[in-house]
Design an enzyme around this catalytic site. Structure first.
Site, PDB file in Angstrom:
ATOM      1  N   GLU A  83       0.584  -1.110  -0.024  1.00 39.30           N
ATOM      2  CA  GLU A  83      -0.092  -0.044  -0.036  1.00 39.30           C
ATOM      3  C   GLU A  83       0.798   1.345  -0.152  1.00 39.30           C
ATOM      4  O   GLU A  83       0.387   2.352  -0.174  1.00 39.30           O
ATOM      5  CB  GLU A  83      -0.782  -0.022   1.309  1.00 39.30           C
ATOM      6  CG  GLU A  83      -2.069  -1.190   1.085  1.00 39.30           C
ATOM      7  CD  GLU A  83      -3.062  -1.133   2.291  1.00 39.30           C
ATOM      8  OE1 GLU A  83      -2.469  -0.625   3.549  1.00 39.30           O
ATOM      9  OE2 GLU A  83      -4.124  -1.612   2.097  1.00 39.30           O
ATOM     10  N   GLU A 114       6.736 -21.918   8.436  1.00 33.62           N
ATOM     11  CA  GLU A 114       7.192 -20.962   9.598  1.00 33.62           C
ATOM     12  C   GLU A 114       7.975 -21.692  10.393  1.00 33.62           C
ATOM     13  O   GLU A 114       8.772 -20.962  11.430  1.00 33.62           O
ATOM     14  CB  GLU A 114       5.552 -20.615  10.209  1.00 33.62           C
ATOM     15  CG  GLU A 114       5.065 -21.697  11.216  1.00 33.62           C
ATOM     16  CD  GLU A 114       3.738 -21.505  12.040  1.00 33.62           C
ATOM     17  OE1 GLU A 114       3.945 -21.627  13.453  1.00 33.62           O
ATOM     18  OE2 GLU A 114       2.900 -20.776  11.344  1.00 33.62           O
TER      19      GLU A 114
END
Length: 305
Positions: A83, A114
């Site tokens: 963004e 992970e």
């Protein structure tokens, strides 16, 4: 691994009946839990401010802001990074988001990613991470091996490291130069850290990038002034930005945008100083793109004359 010690994995006594109540009461329960998030984030404002100062210093010195995480945390980092170009007109490589498991993990879970401690370092190496960059590791638990591996690698290089987590006394907090901990407490649905923990992380990342961009001169007053016109809405927003910042009417704002080559920041400076395009452009360049500094320099020159 003992998850029972993590508050984000504990049972929430206020939502034990969430599967028995009406839909409206269910929403009330979730809303009440969400209200706790800003309070938790507020307790970490000093650390968040440290992260903003460190990030702006890193970028001013030629570095990048790099987010890394797994699952929801990784996706939030990518969201915040993606963004920045449309909001602040930044190069897409200035704020970077990395997720365990790569691009595939953005849309669906990549099992085991992970837990790949070495993968955290490997992915930093793949983007050419250096000591000039700043790393923000994100994980609700504060113990994700992938993120810990990335933090260790960044520290070995001498880069500033930040952690964003939601559990006190975590391994990530101990590993980072700037540990940010938002203790949001047990989730409404036990262990679903996309809820309060995810919201807290999103708020914190918003603050880090917004604060950093303000300090980089991407904002004048509270107006975005480096907007890239990539669609019709943003083309119109550029004109509105000039109008809001200077009081110009729509026709004059459009003229200034044209004169400045589509640069709202330059258009604003032309209007507020009365300088020509070339003079205003040079003034902006001398002041590292900060409108406020450029205006202060102009005022100082006028006073001295």
């Amino acid at each position: 691994m003992d998850l029972t010690k993590l508050t984000t994995e504990s049972r929430n006594l206020d939502t034990l009946d969430i599967d028995r109540v009406s839909t409206l009461e269910m929403m009330r329960m979730l809303n009440r839990e969400d209200m706790k998030v800003p309070v938790a984030v507020a307790k970490s404002l000093e650390r968040i401010a440290e992260a903003v100062d460190a990030a702006s210093d890193a970028i001013k010195s030629g570095g990048r802001l790099v987010y890394t995480g797994a699952g929801t945390s990784g996706r939030l980092g990518i969201l915040d990074a993606s963004e920045c170009p449309p909001t602040f007109g930044t190069d897409p490589n200035l704020v970077v988001g990395i997720i365990a498991g790569g691009k595939e993990a953005i849309l669906k879970a990549v099992e085991g990613a992970e837990d790949d401690f070495a993968g955290g370092a490997r992915d930093l190496i793949s983007i050419g991470f250096t000591k000039k960059d700043i790393l923000v590791g994100i994980a609700a638990s504060g113990r994700t091996p992938y993120v810990l591996g990335a933090l260790e690698h960044a520290k070995k290089l001498g880069a500033v490291t930040v952690s964003v987590s939601c559990n006190r006394g975590s391994a990530m907090a101990a590993a980072a130069d700037i540990p940010i901990v938002a203790e949001v407490g047990p989730e409404a649905i036990t262990g679903s850290t996309r809820l309060k923990a995810g919201t807290a992380q999103k708020l914190i990342l918003n603050m880090i990038t917004t604060g950093t961009m303000v300090k980089l001169g991407k904002v004048y007053s509270n107006i975005m002034v480096d907007v890239s016109a990539t669609n019709e809405k943003l083309v119109e927003r550029r004109k509105n930005i000039v109008m809001q910042a200077t009081g110009a009417d729509p026709d004059e704002a459009a003229r200034l945008i044209g004169l400045s080559g589509g640069n709202p920041k330059l258009a604003i400076l032309i209007k507020l100083t009365g300088l020509g395009r070339d003079e205003a452009s040079l003034l902006l360049e001398k002041n590292s793109g900060y409108i406020l500094k450029a205006l202060d320099a102009t005022d100082k020159q006028i006073r001295e004359e």
